[in-house]
Design an enzyme around this catalytic site. Structure first.
Site, short mmCIF file in Angstrom:
data_model
loop_
_atom_site.label_atom_id
_atom_site.label_comp_id
_atom_site.label_asym_id
_atom_site.label_seq_id
_atom_site.Cartn_x
_atom_site.Cartn_y
_atom_site.Cartn_z
N TYR A 232 8.26 2.63 6.07
CA TYR A 232 7.00 1.85 6.00
C TYR A 232 7.13 0.71 4.97
O TYR A 232 6.75 -0.43 5.22
CB TYR A 232 5.88 2.81 5.62
CG TYR A 232 4.49 2.22 5.51
CD1 TYR A 232 3.71 2.04 6.64
CD2 TYR A 232 3.95 1.89 4.27
CE1 TYR A 232 2.41 1.53 6.54
CE2 TYR A 232 2.67 1.39 4.16
CZ TYR A 232 1.90 1.21 5.30
OH TYR A 232 0.63 0.71 5.18
N LYS B 184 6.86 -3.30 5.40
CA LYS B 184 5.80 -4.06 4.72
C LYS B 184 6.39 -5.11 3.76
O LYS B 184 5.80 -6.19 3.59
CB LYS B 184 4.87 -3.11 3.96
CG LYS B 184 4.04 -2.20 4.87
CD LYS B 184 3.15 -2.99 5.81
CE LYS B 184 2.21 -2.10 6.61
NZ LYS B 184 1.42 -2.88 7.59
#
Ligand code: NAP
Length: 245
Positions: free
Chosen positions: A152, A156
């Site tokens: 993740y 990001k």
């Protein structure tokens, strides 16, 4: 009236963004992956709040073709596309040594590659109009790192570099590209966190509370507006003071 696509606007932060744009009279494409009923509910609220037009579109953004088609469909349905909010995102949290290839691939496909595909299509439309806004929803963990979220966080953080680069490519054409990095926001995503983890996170937030989806939505609406014409390539943290910079 300006025309906007908000990915992942069936729930959470994306829904709040769609409703904030609705209040400002935008024509809207509300998007979902599997939860059509929730997307229809967002659309009904958006109409009631004053959106000039609302369409509902489904697409699994882990597919490159579906991501590109979503932008084409929004453009066709609204008769143009001037604002793209890349909000949809997922988590598959686990420590690195336990992370399966599929956990990595799905998160990178949905949270990073999809943004490449939607943005590339949208920028072509915006170049013709010589006006456009792309707003990418990143996360403070993309700046800070976070154990258990290597997939993740890589997506990001990648989104922030992507934002800076694309901003420089199209700044002279009236198109701005910015990222918004929420801290911990009350949503389905954070509702899944164990109580002990929530308590630990709260200690790191100077404001002493999680944020609300509406607080992220206001920042996005500002970046989408004419008032933000000279702001591009930036990452705006909406995080109650968590991120020092
Ligand atoms: P959420 O409540 O879990 O909602 C996720 C949204 O993404 C839903 O609309 C969902 O559609 C859509 N989605 C899920 N899988 C998808 C797929 N494969 N293809 C297309 N769309 C898909 O999430 P949230 O908390 O509002 O987060 C929104 C964004 O903010 C995400 O990018 C997230 O990483 C970021 N963010 C959140 C926080 C936080 O604290 N919540 C903090 C920082 C950043 P369905 O309803 O159809 O499943």
């Amino acid at each position: 009236m300006r025309k906007a696509l908000v990915t992942g606007s069936s729930r959470g932060i994306g829904k709040a963004i769609a409703l904030e744009l609705a209040r400002r009279g935008y024509a809207l494409a509300v998007h979902y992956a599997g939860n059509q009923a929730a997307a229809e509910a967002t659309a009904a609220e958006a109409r009631a709040l004053g959106a000039s037009q609302v369409v509902v579109l489904g697409a699994d953004l882990s597919s490159a073709q579906a991501a590109q088609k979503l932008v084409a469909d929004a453009n066709a349905a609204l008769g143009g596309l001037e604002v793209l909010v890349n909000n949809a995102g997922i988590t598959r949290d686990t420590l690195l040594i336990r992370m399966k290839d599929e956990d990595w691939d799905t998160v990178i496909a949905t949270n990073l590659s999809a943004i490449f595909h939607t943005t590339r299509e949208a920028i072509k439309l915006m170049m013709r109009a010589r006006w456009g806004r792309v707003i990418n929803i990143s996360s403070v963990v993309g700046l800070l790192g976070n154990p258990g979220q290597a997939n993740y966080v890589a997506a990001k953080a990648g989104l922030i570099g992507f934002t800076r680069s694309v901003a420089k490519e199209y700044a002279a054409r009236g198109i701005t590209v910015n990222a918004v990095a929420p801290g911990f926001i009350e949503s389905d995503m954070t509702a899944k966190l164990p109580e002990q983890v929530v308590a630990e996170y709260l200690k790191q937030i100077p404001a002493g509370r999680f944020g609300k989806p509406e607080e992220v939505a206001k920042a996005v609406a500002f970046l989408a507006s004419d008032d933000a014409a000279y702001i591009t390539g930036q990452t705006l943290c909406v995080d109650g003071g968590m991120t020092p910079h």
